[in-house]
Design a protein around this motif. Structure first.
Motif, mmCIF file in Angstrom:
data_model
loop_
_atom_site.group_PDB
_atom_site.id
_atom_site.type_symbol
_atom_site.label_atom_id
_atom_site.label_comp_id
_atom_site.label_asym_id
_atom_site.label_seq_id
_atom_site.Cartn_x
_atom_site.Cartn_y
_atom_site.Cartn_z
ATOM 1 N N ARG A 1 -76.822 27.410 17.802
ATOM 2 C CA ARG A 1 -77.383 26.940 17.968
ATOM 3 C C ARG A 1 -76.774 25.425 18.708
ATOM 4 O O ARG A 1 -76.462 24.892 19.762
ATOM 5 C CB ARG A 1 -78.799 25.892 17.469
ATOM 6 C CG ARG A 1 -79.715 26.808 17.573
ATOM 7 C CD ARG A 1 -81.429 26.405 16.855
ATOM 8 N NE ARG A 1 -80.411 26.652 15.258
ATOM 9 C CZ ARG A 1 -80.422 27.776 14.706
ATOM 10 N NH1 ARG A 1 -81.650 28.884 14.581
ATOM 11 N NH2 ARG A 1 -79.694 27.685 12.939
ATOM 12 N N MET A 2 -75.744 24.831 18.010
ATOM 13 C CA MET A 2 -75.340 23.408 18.160
ATOM 14 C C MET A 2 -74.035 23.868 19.346
ATOM 15 O O MET A 2 -73.837 23.355 20.147
ATOM 16 C CB MET A 2 -75.177 22.768 17.274
ATOM 17 C CG MET A 2 -76.001 21.984 16.268
ATOM 18 S SD MET A 2 -77.144 21.096 18.097
ATOM 19 C CE MET A 2 -76.092 19.705 18.714
ATOM 20 N N ASP B 1 -66.137 31.385 15.594
ATOM 21 C CA ASP B 1 -67.710 32.008 15.027
ATOM 22 C C ASP B 1 -67.369 33.054 14.153
ATOM 23 O O ASP B 1 -66.506 33.722 14.958
ATOM 24 C CB ASP B 1 -68.679 31.483 16.111
ATOM 25 C CG ASP B 1 -69.813 31.475 15.616
ATOM 26 O OD1 ASP B 1 -70.468 30.622 15.838
ATOM 27 O OD2 ASP B 1 -69.986 32.529 14.475
ATOM 28 N N TYR C 1 -69.164 35.229 13.183
ATOM 29 C CA TYR C 1 -69.477 35.931 14.136
ATOM 30 C C TYR C 1 -70.009 36.551 15.352
ATOM 31 O O TYR C 1 -70.922 36.692 16.123
ATOM 32 C CB TYR C 1 -71.278 35.917 13.151
ATOM 33 C CG TYR C 1 -71.501 35.471 11.749
ATOM 34 C CD1 TYR C 1 -70.949 37.174 11.573
ATOM 35 C CD2 TYR C 1 -71.913 34.311 11.370
ATOM 36 C CE1 TYR C 1 -71.281 37.289 9.425
ATOM 37 C CE2 TYR C 1 -71.655 34.678 10.099
ATOM 38 C CZ TYR C 1 -71.356 35.806 9.407
ATOM 39 O OH TYR C 1 -71.507 35.460 8.044
ATOM 40 N N ALA D 1 -69.756 17.676 12.101
ATOM 41 C CA ALA D 1 -71.431 17.261 12.073
ATOM 42 C C ALA D 1 -71.956 18.440 11.083
ATOM 43 O O ALA D 1 -73.609 18.207 10.965
ATOM 44 C CB ALA D 1 -71.661 17.476 13.543
ATOM 45 N N THR E 1 -74.259 19.987 8.484
ATOM 46 C CA THR E 1 -74.521 19.087 6.891
ATOM 47 C C THR E 1 -74.607 20.351 5.571
ATOM 48 O O THR E 1 -74.432 21.141 5.761
ATOM 49 C CB THR E 1 -76.277 18.811 7.698
ATOM 50 O OG1 THR E 1 -76.648 19.707 7.717
ATOM 51 C CG2 THR E 1 -75.885 17.531 9.016
ATOM 52 N N SER F 1 -70.906 12.419 10.654
ATOM 53 C CA SER F 1 -72.380 12.127 10.570
ATOM 54 C C SER F 1 -73.480 13.629 10.557
ATOM 55 O O SER F 1 -73.053 14.229 10.919
ATOM 56 C CB SER F 1 -72.341 11.038 11.722
ATOM 57 O OG SER F 1 -73.868 11.103 11.863
ATOM 58 N N MET G 1 -75.979 13.493 15.130
ATOM 59 C CA MET G 1 -74.722 12.019 16.208
ATOM 60 C C MET G 1 -75.401 11.451 17.162
ATOM 61 O O MET G 1 -75.394 11.228 18.353
ATOM 62 C CB MET G 1 -74.808 13.446 16.650
ATOM 63 C CG MET G 1 -72.900 14.364 15.710
ATOM 64 S SD MET G 1 -71.929 13.173 15.345
ATOM 65 C CE MET G 1 -70.716 14.112 14.339
ATOM 66 N N LYS H 1 -83.181 26.845 9.948
ATOM 67 C CA LYS H 1 -82.565 26.199 9.089
ATOM 68 C C LYS H 1 -82.267 26.579 7.946
ATOM 69 O O LYS H 1 -82.975 27.006 6.973
ATOM 70 C CB LYS H 1 -83.496 24.072 9.426
ATOM 71 C CG LYS H 1 -82.637 22.950 8.558
ATOM 72 C CD LYS H 1 -82.562 21.387 8.703
ATOM 73 C CE LYS H 1 -82.029 20.623 8.906
ATOM 74 N NZ LYS H 1 -80.349 20.769 8.610
HETATM 75 N N1 LIG Z 1 -74.835 15.975 12.799
HETATM 76 C C1 LIG Z 1 -75.861 16.686 13.468
HETATM 77 O O1 LIG Z 1 -75.692 15.445 14.907
HETATM 78 C C2 LIG Z 1 -76.217 17.628 13.599
HETATM 79 C C3 LIG Z 1 -77.897 18.134 14.974
HETATM 80 C C4 LIG Z 1 -78.256 19.760 14.894
HETATM 81 C C5 LIG Z 1 -77.305 20.843 13.549
HETATM 82 N N2 LIG Z 1 -76.137 20.049 12.463
HETATM 83 C C6 LIG Z 1 -76.108 21.124 11.394
HETATM 84 O O2 LIG Z 1 -74.864 21.234 12.433
HETATM 85 C C7 LIG Z 1 -74.421 22.636 11.530
HETATM 86 C C8 LIG Z 1 -74.977 23.656 12.159
HETATM 87 O O3 LIG Z 1 -76.964 23.980 13.203
HETATM 88 P P1 LIG Z 1 -76.637 24.997 14.290
HETATM 89 O O4 LIG Z 1 -78.825 24.576 14.429
HETATM 90 O O5 LIG Z 1 -76.086 25.092 15.208
HETATM 91 O O6 LIG Z 1 -76.741 26.494 13.022
HETATM 92 P P2 LIG Z 1 -76.523 28.592 13.583
HETATM 93 O O7 LIG Z 1 -76.719 27.946 12.018
HETATM 94 O O8 LIG Z 1 -77.457 28.013 15.020
HETATM 95 O O9 LIG Z 1 -75.065 27.971 13.944
HETATM 96 C C9 LIG Z 1 -73.847 28.484 12.651
HETATM 97 C C10 LIG Z 1 -72.428 29.211 13.250
HETATM 98 O O10 LIG Z 1 -71.728 29.110 12.109
HETATM 99 C C11 LIG Z 1 -71.087 30.054 12.528
HETATM 100 N N3 LIG Z 1 -70.548 30.341 11.208
HETATM 101 C C12 LIG Z 1 -70.912 30.761 10.177
HETATM 102 N N4 LIG Z 1 -69.852 30.795 9.412
HETATM 103 C C13 LIG Z 1 -68.648 30.303 9.947
HETATM 104 C C14 LIG Z 1 -67.342 30.646 9.681
HETATM 105 N N5 LIG Z 1 -66.790 30.531 8.280
HETATM 106 N N6 LIG Z 1 -66.715 29.799 10.464
HETATM 107 C C15 LIG Z 1 -66.983 29.949 11.327
HETATM 108 N N7 LIG Z 1 -68.360 29.729 12.379
HETATM 109 C C16 LIG Z 1 -68.842 29.928 10.892
HETATM 110 C C17 LIG Z 1 -72.480 30.878 12.573
HETATM 111 O O11 LIG Z 1 -72.381 32.555 12.696
HETATM 112 C C18 LIG Z 1 -73.058 30.477 13.536
HETATM 113 O O12 LIG Z 1 -73.421 30.811 15.040
HETATM 114 C C19 LIG Z 1 -75.793 22.977 10.119
HETATM 115 O O13 LIG Z 1 -75.552 22.468 8.561
HETATM 116 C C20 LIG Z 1 -76.792 21.888 11.006
HETATM 117 O O14 LIG Z 1 -77.815 21.242 9.930
HETATM 118 C C21 LIG Z 1 -75.805 19.042 12.541
#
Ligand SMILES: NC(=O)c1ccc[n+]([C@@H]2O[C@H](COP(=O)([O-])OP(=O)(O)OC[C@H]3O[C@@H](n4cnc5c(N)ncnc54)[C@H](O)[C@@H]3O)[C@@H](O)[C@H]2O)c1
Length: 252
Positions: free
Chosen positions: A12-13, A34, A36, A88, A90, A112, A115, A149
């Motif tokens: 998503r991010m 990624d 996957y 970014a 968590t 952080s 962000m 999440k």
């Molecule tokens: N700091 C911020 O402002 C902020 C904001 C939103 C989300 N987040 C954090 O960012 C992270 C991702 O959030 P999201 O909503 O995009 O999650 P998501 O599950 O949609 O995306 C995570 C991606 O990481 C990939 N992934 C898994 N294992 C991996 C690996 N070993 N190497 C590379 N890629 C891999 C997955 O296939 C997936 O596409 C979470 O930890 C979330 O809490 C942080």
């Protein structure tokens, strides 16, 4: 112009970061990783792991929005190639945090759990209010996120809890309450995690006094706020020496 590597590019991010990076006009080369990514279509080249990246390829910065486990692929790569990294993701534990801190002695790292400018302003407000009335308030944090999440409480809730802890005598943080827990001790901080639907992120901090309640709230309406913040962090980091940086270094 800069070259950017995005870890977690299919998430998503990650997709939001690709869009923000393109719109920003600062990058002439954007690549993703990624785990996957196989058999999926992307607007940019996306590899499944850092081992698929040509050793001759160089990046000015990495932005990581992935998972706790992915840290052990992307951070060794950042160290080996001396590439600054914005973390970014968590949900890290103590061992992960120690590894990140150690790595920041060799490369610039920006980390952080949130962000966005709004949340980081909320943290400053919570620090001030905790200092002023923390000793006479019952303080509770409520966070709400989508049903996909995987970590709880959210990284942002933990940042807000730290803002309270650092400015009060509160050190006992409880995640939810269950059973006959007894009366609420005044030096306790409660965190409550709501999960459901597609909520991007809502955080509320309540300072509960006798017959009055102060509520400070932030609501994310679009993931672009986090993606844009990570681009700002990447630009900031590209000019910095090794060290561990956060949003305070940008919002002054
Ligand atoms: N700091 C911020 O402002 C902020 C904001 C939103 C989300 N987040 C954090 O960012 C992270 C991702 O959030 P999201 O909503 O995009 O999650 P998501 O599950 O949609 O995306 C995570 C991606 O990481 C990939 N992934 C898994 N294992 C991996 C690996 N070993 N190497 C590379 N890629 C891999 C997955 O296939 C997936 O596409 C979470 O930890 C979330 O809490 C942080």
């Amino acid at each position: 112009m800069m070259r950017l590597l995005i870890n977690g590019a299919a998430g998503r991010m990650g997709i939001n970061v690709i869009n923000s990076a393109k719109k920003s006009g600062y990058f002439d080369y954007i690549v993703g990783i990624d785990k996957y990514a196989k058999n999926k279509k992307f607007e940019i080249p996306v590899y499944c792991s850092t081992s698929d990246i040509d050793t001759k390829e160089k990046f000015d910065c990495i932005i990581d929005f992935s998972t706790k486990e992915a840290l052990y692929d992307i951070l060794p790569y950042a160290l080996k190639t001396k590439t600054p990294i914005v973390i970014a993701t968590t949900g890290f534990d103590e061992k992960d945090e120690k590894y990140i801190k150690e790595a920041s002695k060799s490369i610039p790292i920006f980390k952080s759990g949130n962000m966005s400018i709004g949340v980081n302003t909320l943290i400053s407000v919570v620090e001030q209010v905790s200092k002023a009335i923390g000793s006479i308030s019952d303080i509770e944090i409520i966070e709400q996120h989508h049903n996909q999440k995987i970590d709880s409480p959210s990284g942002t809730a933990l940042m807000l809890a730290k803002a309270v802890e650092d400015n009060t005598e509160i050190s006992n943080v409880t995640n939810g309450r269950e059973g006959i827990v007894g009366k609420r001790p005044q030096k306790e901080l409660g965190i409550h995690s709501v999960r459901g639907g597609s909520i991007i992120g809502k955080h509320e901090v309540l300072f509960i006094l006798d017959k009055e309640v102060l509520t400070f709230k932030h609501e994310a309406e679009d993931r672009a706020i986090f993606a844009n913040g990570s681009i700002e962090a990447a630009l900031f980091l590209s000019k910095e020496k090794p060290g561990l940086y956060n949003m305070r270094d940008i919002i002054k």
